[in-house]
Design a protein around this motif. Structure first.
Motif, PDB file in Angstrom:
ATOM      1  N   THR A 112       0.827  -0.894  -0.696  1.00  0.00           N
ATOM      2  CA  THR A 112       0.058  -0.032   0.248  1.00  0.00           C
ATOM      3  C   THR A 112       0.672   1.170   0.105  1.00  0.00           C
ATOM      4  O   THR A 112       0.640   2.522  -0.012  1.00  0.00           O
ATOM      5  CB  THR A 112      -1.365   0.074   0.708  1.00  0.00           C
ATOM      6  OG1 THR A 112      -0.325   0.111   2.471  1.00  0.00           O
ATOM      7  CG2 THR A 112      -1.807  -1.154   1.189  1.00  0.00           C
ATOM      8  N   THR A 160      -6.263  13.105   8.220  1.00  0.00           N
ATOM      9  CA  THR A 160      -4.844  12.556   7.783  1.00  0.00           C
ATOM     10  C   THR A 160      -3.625  13.244   7.297  1.00  0.00           C
ATOM     11  O   THR A 160      -3.542  15.194   6.578  1.00  0.00           O
ATOM     12  CB  THR A 160      -5.483  11.797   6.144  1.00  0.00           C
ATOM     13  OG1 THR A 160      -6.231  13.318   5.179  1.00  0.00           O
ATOM     14  CG2 THR A 160      -6.863  10.994   6.805  1.00  0.00           C
ATOM     15  N   ILE A 166      -4.517   7.157   3.661  1.00  0.00           N
ATOM     16  CA  ILE A 166      -6.139   7.038   3.927  1.00  0.00           C
ATOM     17  C   ILE A 166      -6.547   5.194   3.416  1.00  0.00           C
ATOM     18  O   ILE A 166      -7.707   5.164   4.364  1.00  0.00           O
ATOM     19  CB  ILE A 166      -6.401   7.385   2.122  1.00  0.00           C
ATOM     20  CG1 ILE A 166      -6.395   9.090   2.386  1.00  0.00           C
ATOM     21  CG2 ILE A 166      -8.526   7.424   2.420  1.00  0.00           C
ATOM     22  CD1 ILE A 166      -7.785  10.322   3.344  1.00  0.00           C
ATOM     23  N   MET A 167      -5.046   4.434   3.341  1.00  0.00           N
ATOM     24  CA  MET A 167      -5.795   2.993   2.863  1.00  0.00           C
ATOM     25  C   MET A 167      -5.412   2.385   4.634  1.00  0.00           C
ATOM     26  O   MET A 167      -6.162   2.138   5.310  1.00  0.00           O
ATOM     27  CB  MET A 167      -4.306   2.408   2.581  1.00  0.00           C
ATOM     28  CG  MET A 167      -4.029   1.255   2.414  1.00  0.00           C
ATOM     29  SD  MET A 167      -5.905   0.483   0.992  1.00  0.00           S
ATOM     30  CE  MET A 167      -5.227   1.159  -0.244  1.00  0.00           C
ATOM     31  N   GLU A 170      -9.171   3.966   6.562  1.00  0.00           N
ATOM     32  CA  GLU A 170      -9.971   2.610   5.963  1.00  0.00           C
ATOM     33  C   GLU A 170      -9.196   0.717   6.462  1.00  0.00           C
ATOM     34  O   GLU A 170     -10.264   0.366   7.475  1.00  0.00           O
ATOM     35  CB  GLU A 170      -9.101   2.848   4.477  1.00  0.00           C
ATOM     36  CG  GLU A 170     -10.327   3.088   3.532  1.00  0.00           C
ATOM     37  CD  GLU A 170     -11.797   4.142   4.397  1.00  0.00           C
ATOM     38  OE1 GLU A 170     -12.512   3.413   4.214  1.00  0.00           O
ATOM     39  OE2 GLU A 170     -11.987   5.158   4.509  1.00  0.00           O
ATOM     40  N   LYS A 171      -8.043   0.830   6.443  1.00  0.00           N
ATOM     41  CA  LYS A 171      -7.671  -0.691   6.772  1.00  0.00           C
ATOM     42  C   LYS A 171      -8.235  -0.343   8.552  1.00  0.00           C
ATOM     43  O   LYS A 171      -8.625  -1.821   9.256  1.00  0.00           O
ATOM     44  CB  LYS A 171      -6.183  -1.074   7.276  1.00  0.00           C
ATOM     45  CG  LYS A 171      -5.886  -1.367   5.623  1.00  0.00           C
ATOM     46  CD  LYS A 171      -4.504  -1.694   5.684  1.00  0.00           C
ATOM     47  CE  LYS A 171      -4.136  -2.348   3.976  1.00  0.00           C
ATOM     48  NZ  LYS A 171      -5.467  -3.243   3.486  1.00  0.00           N
ATOM     49  N   ARG A 172      -7.964   0.400   9.350  1.00  0.00           N
ATOM     50  CA  ARG A 172      -8.335   0.832  11.271  1.00  0.00           C
ATOM     51  C   ARG A 172      -9.592   0.254  10.852  1.00  0.00           C
ATOM     52  O   ARG A 172     -10.130  -0.019  12.051  1.00  0.00           O
ATOM     53  CB  ARG A 172      -7.730   1.714  11.099  1.00  0.00           C
ATOM     54  CG  ARG A 172      -8.221   2.027  12.555  1.00  0.00           C
ATOM     55  CD  ARG A 172      -9.048   2.443  13.369  1.00  0.00           C
ATOM     56  NE  ARG A 172      -8.832   3.685  12.734  1.00  0.00           N
ATOM     57  CZ  ARG A 172     -10.618   4.577  13.050  1.00  0.00           C
ATOM     58  NH1 ARG A 172     -11.617   3.494  13.643  1.00  0.00           N
ATOM     59  NH2 ARG A 172     -11.186   5.305  11.984  1.00  0.00           N
ATOM     60  N   LYS A 173     -10.421   1.184  10.228  1.00  0.00           N
ATOM     61  CA  LYS A 173     -12.304   1.890  10.588  1.00  0.00           C
ATOM     62  C   LYS A 173     -12.691   0.055  10.378  1.00  0.00           C
ATOM     63  O   LYS A 173     -13.622  -0.508  10.821  1.00  0.00           O
ATOM     64  CB  LYS A 173     -12.848   2.016   9.600  1.00  0.00           C
ATOM     65  CG  LYS A 173     -12.506   3.665   9.691  1.00  0.00           C
ATOM     66  CD  LYS A 173     -13.300   4.130   8.437  1.00  0.00           C
ATOM     67  CE  LYS A 173     -13.130   5.836   8.587  1.00  0.00           C
ATOM     68  NZ  LYS A 173     -13.093   6.535   7.297  1.00  0.00           N
ATOM     69  N   LYS A 174     -11.946  -1.400   9.688  1.00  0.00           N
ATOM     70  CA  LYS A 174     -13.101  -2.125   9.512  1.00  0.00           C
ATOM     71  C   LYS A 174     -11.976  -3.745  10.243  1.00  0.00           C
ATOM     72  O   LYS A 174     -12.408  -4.467  10.625  1.00  0.00           O
ATOM     73  CB  LYS A 174     -12.073  -2.959   8.529  1.00  0.00           C
ATOM     74  CG  LYS A 174     -12.114  -1.978   6.556  1.00  0.00           C
ATOM     75  CD  LYS A 174     -11.772  -2.801   5.379  1.00  0.00           C
ATOM     76  CE  LYS A 174     -12.760  -2.066   3.808  1.00  0.00           C
ATOM     77  NZ  LYS A 174     -10.922  -2.759   2.390  1.00  0.00           N
TER      78      LYS A 174
END
Length: 244
Positions: A112, A160, A166-167, A170-174
């Motif tokens: 990433t 950010t 951003i990636m 997003e991974k943190r949110k998932k």
């Protein structure tokens, strides 16, 4: 009478100087200002894996974890090592190591960071008291020493700081486990540990920077003593002149 007045004046001067020197020679107790934990996961080069946690009070390391082993460092570390809070802290730090390591491995598999082969993630949480007494805490995330994300636990907002963040966000949110760990550590654990360790932080803590350890901070009471001494000497001098 003039001789008696002069003797009294000299005695006042000696007593004042003794009190002032005693106060100046004392050091005020050091205050615990901040508590921080840095999690470092990833690779620094071919075949070079790095996984460690460093806990710092006022920027001085008191706990260090490597390969799932945590050890106490310095006077503060040895003091809190015997408390129940120590083991709770160690368990949380080891949990964080596992979560951030999994996150880093996932990022490396997906590449990433735009072709970067070796990735080094640093997640750092700090907590402190604001000037108004409000307790605050925040998380900062760096990759290869580049600032990526900032999280303010009071407002609950993410900032950010790099396009590639951003990636990471997003991974943190998932990953609900990471989200829970971040919130629990910044809003609960860090505050509890701060209050516990504050009671063990004092004059006995030896700073690694000797210049800090030798700082002499004059009390406001010293200024009052100086003013009192000046008035005593002025009055003594006036009475001596009148007697003479």
């Amino acid at each position: 009478m003039a001789k008696v007045a002069a003797t009294g004046s000299n005695l006042s001067l000696v007593l004042c100087l003794f009190v002032v020197l005693s106060c100046l020679g004392s050091k005020l107790p050091f205050k615990l200002v901040s508590l921080c934990y840095s999690f470092t996961e990833g690779q620094t080069g071919p075949g070079s894996q790095r996984q460690e946690v460093k806990g710092q009070a006022n920027n001085e390391t008191f706990v260090f974890c490597n390969n799932n082993t945590c050890r106490a460092i310095g006077v503060l570390g040895r003091k809190v090592n015997v408390t129940e809070t120590w083991q709770v802290q160690v368990d949380a730090l080891q949990q964080g190591c596992g979560l951030f390591n999994a996150l880093m491995l996932h990022m490396m598999r997906e590449n990433t960071m735009g072709g970067t082969v070796h990735l080094l993630l640093t997640a750092r949480v700090c907590c402190w008291h604001e000037a108004d007494g409000q307790f605050n805490a925040s998380w900062n995330f760096d990759i290869n020493e580049r600032k990526m994300l900032h999280f303010n636990s009071i407002t609950g907002t993410w900032t950010t700081l790099h396009p590639a963040s951003i990636m990471l966000l997003e991974k943190r949110k998932k990953n609900t486990e990471i989200t829970t760990f971040l919130q629990m550590t910044s809003q609960n654990h860090c505050k509890t540990w701060f209050q516990e360790f504050k009671s063990h932080w004092g004059q006995e803590v030896k700073h690694t920077d000797s210049s800090k350890a030798m700082i002499i901070i004059p009390h406001i009471s010293v200024l009052l003593i100086l003013l009192t001494c000046s008035l005593l000497l002025l009055l003594s001098g006036g009475s001596s002149a009148m007697t003479g």
